[in-house]
Design a protein around this motif. Structure first.
Motif, PDB file in Angstrom:
ATOM      1  N   GLU A  44     -11.492 -33.677 -57.695  1.00  0.00           N
ATOM      2  CA  GLU A  44     -10.389 -33.629 -58.659  1.00  0.00           C
ATOM      3  C   GLU A  44     -10.914 -33.814 -60.081  1.00  0.00           C
ATOM      4  O   GLU A  44     -10.445 -33.181 -61.030  1.00  0.00           O
ATOM      5  CB  GLU A  44      -9.368 -34.715 -58.318  1.00  0.00           C
ATOM      6  N   GLN A  45     -11.895 -34.692 -60.216  1.00  0.00           N
ATOM      7  CA  GLN A  45     -12.473 -34.952 -61.533  1.00  0.00           C
ATOM      8  C   GLN A  45     -13.105 -33.693 -62.133  1.00  0.00           C
ATOM      9  O   GLN A  45     -13.044 -33.464 -63.345  1.00  0.00           O
ATOM     10  CB  GLN A  45     -13.526 -36.065 -61.412  1.00  0.00           C
ATOM     11  N   TYR A  46     -13.711 -32.872 -61.279  1.00  0.00           N
ATOM     12  CA  TYR A  46     -14.384 -31.656 -61.757  1.00  0.00           C
ATOM     13  C   TYR A  46     -13.578 -30.393 -61.474  1.00  0.00           C
ATOM     14  O   TYR A  46     -14.124 -29.293 -61.475  1.00  0.00           O
ATOM     15  CB  TYR A  46     -15.764 -31.537 -61.090  1.00  0.00           C
ATOM     16  N   SER A  47     -12.291 -30.546 -61.229  1.00  0.00           N
ATOM     17  CA  SER A  47     -11.467 -29.382 -60.878  1.00  0.00           C
ATOM     18  C   SER A  47     -11.383 -28.355 -62.007  1.00  0.00           C
ATOM     19  O   SER A  47     -11.170 -27.160 -61.763  1.00  0.00           O
ATOM     20  CB  SER A  47     -10.061 -29.844 -60.477  1.00  0.00           C
ATOM     21  N   ASN A  48     -11.535 -28.786 -63.234  1.00  0.00           N
ATOM     22  CA  ASN A  48     -11.440 -27.860 -64.377  1.00  0.00           C
ATOM     23  C   ASN A  48     -12.767 -27.191 -64.721  1.00  0.00           C
ATOM     24  O   ASN A  48     -12.812 -26.330 -65.606  1.00  0.00           O
ATOM     25  CB  ASN A  48     -10.902 -28.597 -65.611  1.00  0.00           C
ATOM     26  N   VAL A  49     -13.826 -27.628 -64.066  1.00  0.00           N
ATOM     27  CA  VAL A  49     -15.130 -27.018 -64.330  1.00  0.00           C
ATOM     28  C   VAL A  49     -15.223 -25.718 -63.534  1.00  0.00           C
ATOM     29  O   VAL A  49     -15.098 -25.720 -62.302  1.00  0.00           O
ATOM     30  CB  VAL A  49     -16.274 -27.977 -63.940  1.00  0.00           C
ATOM     31  N   ARG A  50     -15.426 -24.604 -64.243  1.00  0.00           N
ATOM     32  CA  ARG A  50     -15.437 -23.290 -63.602  1.00  0.00           C
ATOM     33  C   ARG A  50     -16.759 -22.581 -63.822  1.00  0.00           C
ATOM     34  O   ARG A  50     -17.459 -22.807 -64.826  1.00  0.00           O
ATOM     35  CB  ARG A  50     -14.301 -22.431 -64.164  1.00  0.00           C
ATOM     36  N   SER A  51     -17.091 -21.716 -62.877  1.00  0.00           N
ATOM     37  CA  SER A  51     -18.281 -20.874 -63.027  1.00  0.00           C
ATOM     38  C   SER A  51     -17.931 -19.677 -63.908  1.00  0.00           C
ATOM     39  O   SER A  51     -16.771 -19.492 -64.334  1.00  0.00           O
ATOM     40  CB  SER A  51     -18.769 -20.408 -61.656  1.00  0.00           C
ATOM     41  N   ILE A  52     -18.895 -18.815 -64.164  1.00  0.00           N
ATOM     42  CA  ILE A  52     -18.676 -17.666 -65.041  1.00  0.00           C
ATOM     43  C   ILE A  52     -17.596 -16.744 -64.490  1.00  0.00           C
ATOM     44  O   ILE A  52     -16.787 -16.169 -65.237  1.00  0.00           O
ATOM     45  CB  ILE A  52     -20.001 -16.888 -65.227  1.00  0.00           C
ATOM     46  N   ASP A  53     -17.543 -16.585 -63.176  1.00  0.00           N
ATOM     47  CA  ASP A  53     -16.547 -15.679 -62.581  1.00  0.00           C
ATOM     48  C   ASP A  53     -15.204 -16.362 -62.352  1.00  0.00           C
ATOM     49  O   ASP A  53     -14.326 -15.807 -61.677  1.00  0.00           O
ATOM     50  CB  ASP A  53     -17.080 -15.108 -61.266  1.00  0.00           C
ATOM     51  N   GLY A  54     -15.038 -17.594 -62.855  1.00  0.00           N
ATOM     52  CA  GLY A  54     -13.739 -18.257 -62.798  1.00  0.00           C
ATOM     53  C   GLY A  54     -13.505 -19.119 -61.579  1.00  0.00           C
ATOM     54  O   GLY A  54     -12.448 -19.748 -61.462  1.00  0.00           O
ATOM     55  N   ARG A  55     -14.437 -19.175 -60.679  1.00  0.00           N
ATOM     56  CA  ARG A  55     -14.250 -20.015 -59.497  1.00  0.00           C
ATOM     57  C   ARG A  55     -14.595 -21.476 -59.816  1.00  0.00           C
ATOM     58  O   ARG A  55     -15.304 -21.753 -60.775  1.00  0.00           O
ATOM     59  CB  ARG A  55     -15.136 -19.518 -58.345  1.00  0.00           C
ATOM     60  N   ARG A  56     -14.083 -22.382 -58.986  1.00  0.00           N
ATOM     61  CA  ARG A  56     -14.406 -23.804 -59.167  1.00  0.00           C
ATOM     62  C   ARG A  56     -15.901 -23.992 -58.991  1.00  0.00           C
ATOM     63  O   ARG A  56     -16.511 -23.473 -58.042  1.00  0.00           O
ATOM     64  CB  ARG A  56     -13.651 -24.666 -58.156  1.00  0.00           C
ATOM     65  N   ALA A  57     -16.489 -24.760 -59.905  1.00  0.00           N
ATOM     66  CA  ALA A  57     -17.945 -24.911 -59.889  1.00  0.00           C
ATOM     67  C   ALA A  57     -18.401 -25.919 -58.844  1.00  0.00           C
ATOM     68  O   ALA A  57     -19.454 -25.764 -58.235  1.00  0.00           O
ATOM     69  CB  ALA A  57     -18.441 -25.337 -61.279  1.00  0.00           C
ATOM     70  N   VAL A  58     -17.616 -26.969 -58.613  1.00  0.00           N
ATOM     71  CA  VAL A  58     -18.008 -28.032 -57.689  1.00  0.00           C
ATOM     72  C   VAL A  58     -17.120 -27.948 -56.449  1.00  0.00           C
ATOM     73  O   VAL A  58     -15.903 -28.156 -56.528  1.00  0.00           O
ATOM     74  CB  VAL A  58     -17.881 -29.420 -58.346  1.00  0.00           C
ATOM     75  N   VAL A  59     -17.754 -27.626 -55.316  1.00  0.00           N
ATOM     76  CA  VAL A  59     -17.003 -27.447 -54.068  1.00  0.00           C
ATOM     77  C   VAL A  59     -17.732 -28.146 -52.931  1.00  0.00           C
ATOM     78  O   VAL A  59     -18.909 -28.485 -53.034  1.00  0.00           O
ATOM     79  CB  VAL A  59     -16.845 -25.947 -53.736  1.00  0.00           C
ATOM     80  N   SER A  87     -22.369 -24.436 -61.201  1.00  0.00           N
ATOM     81  CA  SER A  87     -22.641 -24.349 -62.635  1.00  0.00           C
ATOM     82  C   SER A  87     -24.110 -24.627 -62.956  1.00  0.00           C
ATOM     83  O   SER A  87     -24.556 -24.397 -64.075  1.00  0.00           O
ATOM     84  CB  SER A  87     -21.765 -25.352 -63.396  1.00  0.00           C
ATOM     85  N   GLY A  88     -24.834 -25.167 -61.985  1.00  0.00           N
ATOM     86  CA  GLY A  88     -26.233 -25.482 -62.215  1.00  0.00           C
ATOM     87  C   GLY A  88     -26.455 -26.766 -62.992  1.00  0.00           C
ATOM     88  O   GLY A  88     -27.560 -27.021 -63.479  1.00  0.00           O
ATOM     89  N   SER A  89     -25.435 -27.608 -63.109  1.00  0.00           N
ATOM     90  CA  SER A  89     -25.550 -28.860 -63.868  1.00  0.00           C
ATOM     91  C   SER A  89     -26.166 -29.989 -63.051  1.00  0.00           C
ATOM     92  O   SER A  89     -26.406 -31.076 -63.584  1.00  0.00           O
ATOM     93  CB  SER A  89     -24.167 -29.291 -64.378  1.00  0.00           C
ATOM     94  N   GLY A  90     -26.347 -29.763 -61.780  1.00  0.00           N
ATOM     95  CA  GLY A  90     -26.955 -30.797 -60.935  1.00  0.00           C
ATOM     96  C   GLY A  90     -25.996 -31.872 -60.480  1.00  0.00           C
ATOM     97  O   GLY A  90     -26.422 -32.994 -60.173  1.00  0.00           O
ATOM     98  N   ILE A  91     -24.715 -31.543 -60.418  1.00  0.00           N
ATOM     99  CA  ILE A  91     -23.725 -32.541 -59.990  1.00  0.00           C
ATOM    100  C   ILE A  91     -23.875 -32.785 -58.495  1.00  0.00           C
ATOM    101  O   ILE A  91     -23.939 -31.855 -57.691  1.00  0.00           O
ATOM    102  CB  ILE A  91     -22.298 -32.051 -60.320  1.00  0.00           C
ATOM    103  N   ARG A  92     -23.917 -34.066 -58.123  1.00  0.00           N
ATOM    104  CA  ARG A  92     -24.044 -34.461 -56.721  1.00  0.00           C
ATOM    105  C   ARG A  92     -22.959 -35.460 -56.352  1.00  0.00           C
ATOM    106  O   ARG A  92     -22.393 -36.121 -57.216  1.00  0.00           O
ATOM    107  CB  ARG A  92     -25.416 -35.082 -56.449  1.00  0.00           C
ATOM    108  N   PHE A  93     -22.719 -35.554 -55.053  1.00  0.00           N
ATOM    109  CA  PHE A  93     -21.786 -36.555 -54.560  1.00  0.00           C
ATOM    110  C   PHE A  93     -22.575 -37.692 -53.932  1.00  0.00           C
ATOM    111  O   PHE A  93     -23.292 -37.494 -52.960  1.00  0.00           O
ATOM    112  CB  PHE A  93     -20.836 -35.953 -53.520  1.00  0.00           C
ATOM    113  N   ASN A  94     -22.452 -38.881 -54.505  1.00  0.00           N
ATOM    114  CA  ASN A  94     -23.066 -40.090 -53.964  1.00  0.00           C
ATOM    115  C   ASN A  94     -21.959 -41.085 -53.622  1.00  0.00           C
ATOM    116  O   ASN A  94     -21.243 -41.565 -54.512  1.00  0.00           O
ATOM    117  CB  ASN A  94     -24.048 -40.712 -54.957  1.00  0.00           C
ATOM    118  N   SER A  95     -21.803 -41.375 -52.350  1.00  0.00           N
ATOM    119  CA  SER A  95     -20.748 -42.280 -51.916  1.00  0.00           C
ATOM    120  C   SER A  95     -21.085 -43.717 -52.262  1.00  0.00           C
ATOM    121  O   SER A  95     -22.223 -44.168 -52.065  1.00  0.00           O
ATOM    122  CB  SER A  95     -20.544 -42.152 -50.393  1.00  0.00           C
TER     123      SER A  95
END
Length: 421
Positions: A44-59, A87-95
């Motif tokens: 939800e936090q990254y829901s507004n981050v989109r790739s170039i083609d408009g898809r959600r970047a973090v899935v 997006s190539g930003s290196g976002i990861r999920f760490n619980s």
């Protein structure tokens, strides 16, 4: 009859096994639900981050390999989901519930040094944990436990070099824990421990070191090291037993600190010097001293003890009279704090197991290993320490308010030792 008992015990074991399995399954579901909630919050936090083609970047992107986490109810298999960052930003999920690489819960990790100090050897650690938690406990081989002990020693060494220029303590409890451990080809090693009260009333570790028979030189080395690392002033009051090494060192390093002798130690020393037939009455007489509402009443009870025992037991009376002023120092501090200041109980209760363990490990534990074990023991105990009563009274003392018989003296000029700003 034996056959019936055997069948009954077998049914009980099956019932217990089934119950344990059910509990572990429930724990797995709860953990997975908590992790999924963490993941949903992140997505939800990254829901507004989109790739170039408009898809959600973090899935979502499947799961990490399943691993077992040893918890207080036994080993629980868990699966932690992964995310893909387009997006190539290196976002990861760490619980936060199940951090990366964690294979033991904090409670189990805290139990390991406790078990060792209780007398469980390195080779038996895995078996002991298996009995406590049920089932086989993987990841606790003797080599793993040995590496953990080395890690604890390193953690203590780093903690023992921390910078202290911003550290402030109002009260100290100090004690020497006689371990029986030999190190560096010398005997008489003693664990030197200080626990302090911060201005907000919480307790924390101040120093954990070792020395030779609680000597003045050992305590002075510890105190000077605190100063070297930036500690600007000592506490307003320090509580400890009658070991002269600590008090002599305090007089040199922090001369403004007032001294409070521990009543628990003093009563033990006095009673040990009396016949058993006299101990109950003497104990009650000493309780009348430190339970008195005012210093004047305490002195009356003190003199009564002296008058009662001086003729027959002069050495017993001397043990008490030689520390009279230091035994009554707490009367110059808030009454709400008296129960905390009269004894070194925070140290005694925490390190009761240390003495037990070192009787079993004499000549077998290195200096660094033992300090690491003691460090981890007090670290786990620190989470359960409570703030002292009426912590708001500390601010008035730091502002210079003096106290008499536990009450503030409002018409006096500030005389207490201020903590350096």
């Amino acid at each position: 009859m034996k056959k019936i008992m055997k069948e009954t015990n077998g049914r009980k074991a099956q019932t217990k096994s089934a119950l344990d399995e059910l509990i572990q399954q429930g724990a797995r579901q709860i953990i997975e639900q908590a992790v999924e909630a963490e993941l949903a919050s992140m997505l939800e936090q990254y829901s507004n981050v989109r790739s170039i083609d408009g898809r959600r970047a973090v899935v979502r992107n499947g799961y990490l390999p399943e691993r077992e986490v040893v918890t207080a109810i036994g080993p629980v298999p868990v699966r932690v989901p992964k995310v893909r960052d387009r997006s190539g930003s290196g976002i990861r999920f760490n619980s936060a519930v199940v951090p990366p690489y964690v294979r033991k819960s904090a409670r189990v990790s805290a139990a390991l040094p406790w078990l060792y100090l209780r007398g469980i050897s390195t080779g038996d650690m895995s078996e002991a944990m298996g009995i406590m938690l049920g089932g086989q406990v993987s990841g606790l081989s003797p080599n793993v436990v040995s590496r953990l002990k080395a890690q604890w020693a390193d953690e203590h060494a780093q903690w023992n070099q921390r910078e202290l220029s911003l550290a402030r303590w109002v009260y100290w409890w100090a004690d020497g824990i006689h371990t029986g451990v030999r190190s560096d080809d010398s005997d008489g090693q003693c664990l030197l421990v200080i626990i302090g009260v911060k201005p907000d009333g919480t307790k924390e570790r101040v120093a954990i070191s070792d020395g030779y028979r609680e000597s003045k030189a050992s305590w002075a080395e510890l105190l000077l090291d605190l100063k070297k690392r930036g500690l600007q002033s000592g506490p307003l009051l320090a509580c400890g037993d009658g070991a002269m090494g600590f008090w002599a060192a305090m007089e040199e390093v922090f001369p403004q600190t007032k001294h409070q002798r521990c009543w628990f130690h003093k009563m033990g020393n006095v009673l040990n010097a009396l016949p058993k037939s006299q101990q109950a009455r003497a104990k009650k007489a000493m309780q009348d001293i430190w339970m008195a509402a005012t210093r004047a009443e305490a002195l009356v009870a003190f003199n009564h003890f002296v008058d009662t025992h001086s003729a027959k037991y002069p050495k017993v009376v001397e043990k008490l009279t030689q520390d009279r002023d230091e035994l009554l120092a707490f009367y110059d501090f808030p009454a709400e704090h008296w129960q905390h200041l009269r004894t070194t109980n925070p140290i005694e209760s925490t390190f009761a197991t240390v003495r037990h363990r070192t009787k079993r490990t004499r000549n077998c534990v290195s200096r660094a290993t033992f300090l690491g074990l003691a460090f981890k023991l007090i670290e786990s105990a620190e989470d359960s320490w409570r703030r002292i009563r009426a912590p708001e009274k500390i601010a008035t003392m730091l502002d210079g308010m003096t106290f008499k018989d536990g009450e503030p003296v409002t018409d006096s000029t500030p005389a207490q030792q201020p903590l350096a700003a």
